[in-house]
Enzyme design. Structure first.
Site, PDB file in Angstrom:
ATOM      1  N   LYS A 179       1.123  -1.311  -0.102  1.00  0.00           N
ATOM      2  CA  LYS A 179       0.016  -0.204  -0.413  1.00  0.00           C
ATOM      3  C   LYS A 179       1.021   1.427   0.848  1.00  0.00           C
ATOM      4  O   LYS A 179       1.213   1.803   0.933  1.00  0.00           O
ATOM      5  CB  LYS A 179      -1.036   0.682   1.351  1.00  0.00           C
ATOM      6  N   SER A 233       4.507   8.183   9.538  1.00  0.00           N
ATOM      7  CA  SER A 233       5.168   9.066  10.810  1.00  0.00           C
ATOM      8  C   SER A 233       4.021   8.800  11.957  1.00  0.00           C
ATOM      9  O   SER A 233       4.172   7.248  12.034  1.00  0.00           O
ATOM     10  CB  SER A 233       3.838  10.610  10.824  1.00  0.00           C
ATOM     11  N   GLU A 287       9.170   2.127  11.085  1.00  0.00           N
ATOM     12  CA  GLU A 287       9.853   2.943  10.931  1.00  0.00           C
ATOM     13  C   GLU A 287       8.938   4.219  11.089  1.00  0.00           C
ATOM     14  O   GLU A 287       8.743   4.862   9.496  1.00  0.00           O
ATOM     15  CB  GLU A 287      10.870   2.770   9.268  1.00  0.00           C
ATOM     16  N   CYS A 328      13.463  11.113   6.374  1.00  0.00           N
ATOM     17  CA  CYS A 328      13.004  10.547   7.902  1.00  0.00           C
ATOM     18  C   CYS A 328      14.346  11.272   8.518  1.00  0.00           C
ATOM     19  O   CYS A 328      13.904  11.180   9.748  1.00  0.00           O
ATOM     20  CB  CYS A 328      12.578   9.591   7.949  1.00  0.00           C
ATOM     21  N   GLU A 346       9.340  17.124  13.839  1.00  0.00           N
ATOM     22  CA  GLU A 346       9.518  16.698  12.715  1.00  0.00           C
ATOM     23  C   GLU A 346       8.515  18.020  11.595  1.00  0.00           C
ATOM     24  O   GLU A 346       7.640  18.122  11.706  1.00  0.00           O
ATOM     25  CB  GLU A 346       8.995  15.362  12.286  1.00  0.00           C
TER      26      GLU A 346
HETATM   27  P1  NAD Z   1       2.576   8.824   6.724  1.00  0.00           P
HETATM   28  O1  NAD Z   1       1.775   8.466   8.306  1.00  0.00           O
HETATM   29  O2  NAD Z   1       1.129  10.175   6.652  1.00  0.00           O
HETATM   30  O3  NAD Z   1       1.390   8.010   5.770  1.00  0.00           O
HETATM   31  C1  NAD Z   1       2.664   6.344   5.629  1.00  0.00           C
HETATM   32  C2  NAD Z   1       1.356   5.441   4.869  1.00  0.00           C
HETATM   33  O4  NAD Z   1       0.388   5.566   5.952  1.00  0.00           O
HETATM   34  C3  NAD Z   1       1.004   6.022   4.016  1.00  0.00           C
HETATM   35  O5  NAD Z   1       0.809   4.949   2.548  1.00  0.00           O
HETATM   36  C4  NAD Z   1      -0.896   6.531   4.028  1.00  0.00           C
HETATM   37  O6  NAD Z   1      -1.811   5.986   3.608  1.00  0.00           O
HETATM   38  C5  NAD Z   1      -0.545   5.450   5.299  1.00  0.00           C
HETATM   39  N1  NAD Z   1      -1.425   5.667   6.335  1.00  0.00           N
HETATM   40  C6  NAD Z   1      -2.345   7.348   6.571  1.00  0.00           C
HETATM   41  N2  NAD Z   1      -3.521   6.576   7.900  1.00  0.00           N
HETATM   42  C7  NAD Z   1      -3.294   5.143   7.777  1.00  0.00           C
HETATM   43  C8  NAD Z   1      -4.125   4.196   8.763  1.00  0.00           C
HETATM   44  N3  NAD Z   1      -5.154   4.706   9.862  1.00  0.00           N
HETATM   45  N4  NAD Z   1      -3.948   3.606   8.950  1.00  0.00           N
HETATM   46  C9  NAD Z   1      -2.604   2.508   8.157  1.00  0.00           C
HETATM   47  N5  NAD Z   1      -2.263   3.395   7.031  1.00  0.00           N
HETATM   48  C10 NAD Z   1      -2.226   4.732   6.675  1.00  0.00           C
HETATM   49  O7  NAD Z   1       3.574   9.869   6.730  1.00  0.00           O
HETATM   50  P2  NAD Z   1       3.179  10.623   5.335  1.00  0.00           P
HETATM   51  O8  NAD Z   1       3.790  11.537   5.677  1.00  0.00           O
HETATM   52  O9  NAD Z   1       3.761   9.122   3.674  1.00  0.00           O
HETATM   53  O10 NAD Z   1       5.571  10.355   5.610  1.00  0.00           O
HETATM   54  C11 NAD Z   1       6.076  10.576   6.201  1.00  0.00           C
HETATM   55  C12 NAD Z   1       6.761  10.074   7.406  1.00  0.00           C
HETATM   56  O11 NAD Z   1       7.623   9.087   7.210  1.00  0.00           O
HETATM   57  C13 NAD Z   1       7.596  11.132   8.364  1.00  0.00           C
HETATM   58  O12 NAD Z   1       7.379  10.952   9.434  1.00  0.00           O
HETATM   59  C14 NAD Z   1       8.875  10.530   8.417  1.00  0.00           C
HETATM   60  O13 NAD Z   1      10.004  10.875   9.358  1.00  0.00           O
HETATM   61  C15 NAD Z   1       8.693   8.942   7.652  1.00  0.00           C
HETATM   62  N6  NAD Z   1       9.340   8.596   7.761  1.00  0.00           N
HETATM   63  C16 NAD Z   1       9.714   6.829   8.022  1.00  0.00           C
HETATM   64  C17 NAD Z   1      11.535   6.804   7.305  1.00  0.00           C
HETATM   65  C18 NAD Z   1      12.082   5.781   8.478  1.00  0.00           C
HETATM   66  O14 NAD Z   1      12.344   4.778   7.852  1.00  0.00           O
HETATM   67  N7  NAD Z   1      11.892   6.355   9.714  1.00  0.00           N
HETATM   68  C19 NAD Z   1      11.256   6.464   6.298  1.00  0.00           C
HETATM   69  C20 NAD Z   1      10.528   7.760   5.580  1.00  0.00           C
HETATM   70  C21 NAD Z   1       9.969   8.366   6.243  1.00  0.00           C
END
Ligand code: NAD
Length: 497
Positions: free
Chosen positions: A196, A249, A270, A304, A401
């Site tokens: 997804k 996130s 992550e 991230c 962040e």
């Molecule tokens: P996000 O948490 O908004 O979304 C991540 C994913 O989760 C998307 O595919 C989204 O559609 C899905 N999602 C949203 N709500 C959900 C729910 N209730 N249940 C299941 N899935 C759901 O994050 P983003 O804005 O896409 O990405 C940015 C974030 O990702 C930042 O916080 C960043 O630090 C983090 N990130 C972490 C790493 C790592 O390896 N630690 C790497 C890249 C990004």
């Protein structure tokens, strides 16, 4: 999908990319073929460099998700992949990596168009995805079991087996590499998969799903359910998944973990970061400036591990910041596909507005803000690289962040103070120490609460290096041998002799 690109952008894309974008509307990919989504929700693919819609795709409904999980379950249970010889899986994954390499430029252009990142960075992303795929292809034939010295009456072994259906929920900043951190080890060890991707960046994952079919990965082994949070939530609520690997996130990670409790599904998370770069006055300051810049301006700070907090010896603070700002002014802010660009827009208008509001709050709270560039004259989601000085420890700009090109600078008085500032957030993903003293590097590294410490460098990723966080940055490690634990299950067999 039917592309509606701005003419200037169309001219920067290869014919293969244009023909991929002109395909009929994309939906879920289940059991080896594209399906019509069982929902009316269309999601726009927006070009962040122009703010204009490029195309649209159909969001997967809960029924689509259920079909995808069922397909992955069947594919796992009948052994069409898990019971192949490991060598056969290795060959297929290597073939897949070769296909991805052959189409690397197409995928890189799709990634740059979708995320807004500079094409040069997108190319590195695809190279990384290929390297990770090849690395885990090799692991298919390398995982061995053990004979356990149980009481001598018994012959006891411990062997590793695939765990079953693995689901991946991924973010928008590094769509294909982050997918590959999960998919490559999962497939190498014989699991099946449901992906997804982020609703904002679906193109490269969709292209890759098609390549999986071309590479000869059996139907149902790799499935894709594009969609937004509702699709992700449906996936985490579906029975029949054995593991969910989430990157995103911290807040969404918590929701994923809560949902996984109901289905008793294992999770790895992550999550976000607020990573410190500690610069001591005995460092090679010239190299440190470049390292700090790379750590925060890469992918416009949407990383991230963005080194978003510069923690620097007060004695070199002013000259360091002045030189950093001067070098930053030489960066070219522009459309990701434009050849001169080395800093692109943010992924969405919402993300841009979020970043701008955090900077505005910092200014209102008395911080000094240095904006280092004019915004390009178009409607893209640009934010100029911004350096914030004079913020108080504990202020939101220093704690939250930002996920944008914003560097907050905090001076320190001595080593203890530096470490206290570095560890003073909820996060613990990455960190860096810049110092010419090996003893100091070791001493400080030991005390930093972070999954990764880089010393006199920043942002080094490699398939061999385990990666993950502590505290609010999550748990579990991806990459390297750590993935063996994530994607296999130990079986103990005891034979009465
Ligand atoms: P996000 O948490 O908004 O979304 C991540 C994913 O989760 C998307 O595919 C989204 O559609 C899905 N999602 C949203 N709500 C959900 C729910 N209730 N249940 C299941 N899935 C759901 O994050 P983003 O804005 O896409 O990405 C940015 C974030 O990702 C930042 O916080 C960043 O630090 C983090 N990130 C972490 C790493 C790592 O390896 N630690 C790497 C890249 C990004």
């Amino acid at each position: 999908m039917s592309a509606q690109l701005a003419p200037a952008v169309r001219g920067l894309l290869s014919p293969s990319v244009l023909s991929w974008l002109d395909k009929p509307t994309l939906g879920p990919f289940i059991d080896g073929s594209w399906r019509t989504a069982r929902s009316d929700t269309l999601i726009d693919v927006i070009d962040p460099g122009t703010g204009l819609p490029v195309t649209a795709y159909a969001a997967s409904s809960a029924e689509d998700v259920s079909d995808a999980v069922a397909a992955a379950r069947r594919a796992f249970d009948d052994g069409r992949w898990s019971e192949q010889d490991p060598e056969a899986r290795e060959q297929t994954l290597r073939h897949l990596a070769d296909l991805l390499e052959k189409d690397a430029e197409v995928v890189a252009q799709l990634e740059a168009l979708d995320t807004g990142k500079p094409l040069a960075e997108a190319r590195l992303d695809i190279d990384e995805a290929i390297a990770v795929l090849r690395y885990y292809a090799g692991w298919a034939t390398k995982v061995e079991g053990t004979v356990i010295p149980a009481p001598r009456r018994f012959f006891a072994t411990s062997t590793r087996e695939a765990i079953g259906v693995c689901a991946a929920i991924t973010p928008w900043n590094y769509p294909l590499p982050i997918l590959m951190y999960k998919l490559a080890p999962a497939l190498a060890f014989g699991n099946t998969f449901v992906a997804k991707p982020s609703e904002q960046t679906v193109l490269s994952t969709a292209y890759f799903a098609q390549l999986c079919a071309t590479a000869g990965i059996p139907d149902g082994v790799v499935n894709l359910v594009p969609g937004a949070g509702a699709t992700g939530a449906a996936l985490t609520a579906t029975q029949g998944i054995d593991k969910i690997a989430f990157t995103g996130s911290t807040r969404t990670g918590q929701a994923v973990m809560r949902a996984a409790a109901d289905t008793l599904t294992r999770v790895s998370l992550e999550l976000g970061g607020k990573s410190p770069q500690l610069v001591f006055s005995d460092a090679d300051l010239d190299a440190a400036i470049d390292g700090v810049m790379g750590g925060i301006w890469t992918n416009a700070g949407q990383v991230c591990v963005a080194g978003s907090r510069l923690i620097i010896d007060r004695r070199v603070h002013d000259e360091f910041v002045a030189e950093l700002v001067s070098r930053t002014r030489r960066l070219n802010l522009g459309h990701g596909l434009a050849p001169a660009t080395n800093l692109g827009p943010l992924v969405s208008a919402a993300q841009r507005d979020h970043v701008v509001s955090l900077v505005d709050q910092a200014v209102a709270a008395g911080a000094n803000v240095e904006i280092t560039a004019e915004l390009p004259d178009d409607r893209g989601f640009f934010v100029a690289p911004t350096v914030v000085t004079g913020a108080r420890p504990g202020q939101s700009i220093e704690q939250e962040e930002v996920f944008g090109p914003v560097l907050t600078v905090l001076p320190f008085d001595d080593e203890d103070h530096a470490i206290q500032l570095a560890n003073g957030t909820d996060y613990g993903l990455a960190s860096a120490v810049w110092s010419g003293s090996a003893a100091r590097v070791h001493r400080v590294s030991r005390r930093l609460r972070a999954g990764t410490v880089w010393a006199n460098t920043y942002g080094v990723f490699h398939p061999t290096l385990p990666f993950g966080g502590v505290k609010a940055s999550g748990f579990g490690r991806e990459l390297g041998s750590a993935a063996v634990d994530h994607y296999t299950e130990l079986k103990t067999t005891v034979i009465d002799l």
